[in-house]
Design an enzyme around this catalytic site. Structure first.
Site, PDB file in Angstrom:
ATOM      1  N   HIS A 133      -2.271   1.410   6.939  1.00 18.63           N
ATOM      2  CA  HIS A 133      -2.709   1.333   5.543  1.00 18.63           C
ATOM      3  C   HIS A 133      -2.857   2.738   4.979  1.00 18.63           C
ATOM      4  O   HIS A 133      -3.137   3.698   5.710  1.00 18.63           O
ATOM      5  CB  HIS A 133      -4.046   0.588   5.457  1.00 18.63           C
ATOM      6  CG  HIS A 133      -4.442   0.198   4.067  1.00 18.63           C
ATOM      7  ND1 HIS A 133      -3.725  -0.701   3.319  1.00 18.63           N
ATOM      8  CD2 HIS A 133      -5.478   0.598   3.282  1.00 18.63           C
ATOM      9  CE1 HIS A 133      -4.308  -0.863   2.140  1.00 18.63           C
ATOM     10  NE2 HIS A 133      -5.369  -0.075   2.089  1.00 18.63           N
ATOM     11  N   CYS A 144       0.814  -1.219   0.000  1.00 15.47           N
ATOM     12  CA  CYS A 144       0.000   0.000   0.000  1.00 15.47           C
ATOM     13  C   CYS A 144       0.850   1.273   0.000  1.00 15.47           C
ATOM     14  O   CYS A 144       0.569   2.217  -0.751  1.00 15.47           O
ATOM     15  CB  CYS A 144      -0.976  -0.012   1.171  1.00 15.47           C
ATOM     16  SG  CYS A 144      -0.221   0.057   2.829  1.00 15.47           S
ATOM     17  N   HIS A 200      -6.344   1.571  -3.736  1.00 13.22           N
ATOM     18  CA  HIS A 200      -5.388   1.149  -2.710  1.00 13.22           C
ATOM     19  C   HIS A 200      -4.976  -0.297  -2.967  1.00 13.22           C
ATOM     20  O   HIS A 200      -5.621  -1.024  -3.732  1.00 13.22           O
ATOM     21  CB  HIS A 200      -6.002   1.297  -1.318  1.00 13.22           C
ATOM     22  CG  HIS A 200      -7.187   0.407  -1.075  1.00 13.22           C
ATOM     23  ND1 HIS A 200      -7.272  -0.475  -0.021  1.00 13.22           N
ATOM     24  CD2 HIS A 200      -8.352   0.247  -1.755  1.00 13.22           C
ATOM     25  CE1 HIS A 200      -8.421  -1.111  -0.046  1.00 13.22           C
ATOM     26  NE2 HIS A 200      -9.102  -0.706  -1.083  1.00 13.22           N
TER      27      HIS A 200
END
Length: 254
Positions: free
Chosen positions: A208, A156, A220
């Site tokens: 994240h 990510c 993402h």
């Protein structure tokens, strides 16, 4: 101190000096670094562009002198913009999107005594926020890979970092570090496409990051690079019919 550069497409950076150790990052073709420690088979390095440290195999890098390193530091990097590209020295070599071409001029570049040719598209970045989404879409459906930075596998924060790097904006490697820069926005409605949204775990740690799109969507890397809905609670996965990530904060970087 020694200095190095990669003449391979992708070099794994590991947490420890072992082939079995966790891959924490990758060096892409043409990226340079400092050598902090050297052993018989392994070297601990610090990447120049984001200061990330880890161990790489001594068979997978080329030594350069201090002057060459400092010259590279003074240059704005020229990066490739094709998903896959080919550079030619004595033979062909395939490289990935976002690779660096040192001392690039009119389709040629050099690494030490090696002269390369390249026929693809390149960029030196323009910090144009409108292009961030276009960059992000190049990685759509890329499989998730811890430590990855390429269209063959990406995590990510590697995803958000390379998307910004392609626009000439250097940001840190890890999500929690990226969350410490830029301006904090109060609501999703204040955000623009290209802004970053960060998500935490039950301990409050940033774990994240994703790139905001128009109309309350986000792109993402989770399983793969994918597009999901974004609301004040977090990321909603329509396939699973549930929120998968809890929103912590939104940052404007450009």
């Amino acid at each position: 101190m020694k200095y190095g550069i990669s003449e391979l497409a992708i070099v794994p950076i590991r947490a420890e000096a072992s082939d079995k150790a966790e891959m924490v990052n990758q060096i892409l073709f043409g990226e340079h670094f400092k050598v902090l420690d050297q052993r018989i088979k392994w070297s601990k390095i610090r990447l120049a562009h984001d200061k990330y440290e880890g161990w790489i195999c001594n068979k997978q890098w080329t030594e350069i002198d201090k002057e060459s390193y400092e010259n590279l530091e003074r240059q704005s990097p020229t990066l490739t913009t094709e998903l896959l590209d080919i550079v030619t020295c004595e033979s062909h070599q395939t490289i990935a999107l976002g690779s660096s071409l040192p001392h690039y001029e009119n389709g040629t570049f050099t690494i030490q005594e090696n002269s390369y040719t390249h026929g693809g598209e390149t960029t030196t970045g323009s910090e144009d926020k409108n292009m961030l989404v276009n960059n992000a879409m190049l990685y759509l459906n890329t499989p998730y890979l811890w430590g990855g930075r390429t269209p063959f596998g990406i995590d990510c924060s590697g995803f958000s970092q390379i998307v910004y790097r392609l626009q000439g904006k250097e940001i840190p490697r890890d999500a929690y570090q990226q969350a410490e820069i830029g301006s904090t926005l109060s609501f999703i409605e204040e955000s623009e496409p290209g802004d970053l949204a960060f998500f935490d775990n039950h301990e409050g740690k940033i774990i994240h990051v994703g790139i905001i799109l128009e109309n309350n969507f986000i792109i993402h890397a989770s399983g793969k690079v994918r597009i999901d809905r974004l609301d004040q609670q977090g990321i909603f996965n329509a396939e699973e019919r549930k929120h998968t990530h809890k929103l912590r904060l939104i940052k404007s970087i450009l």
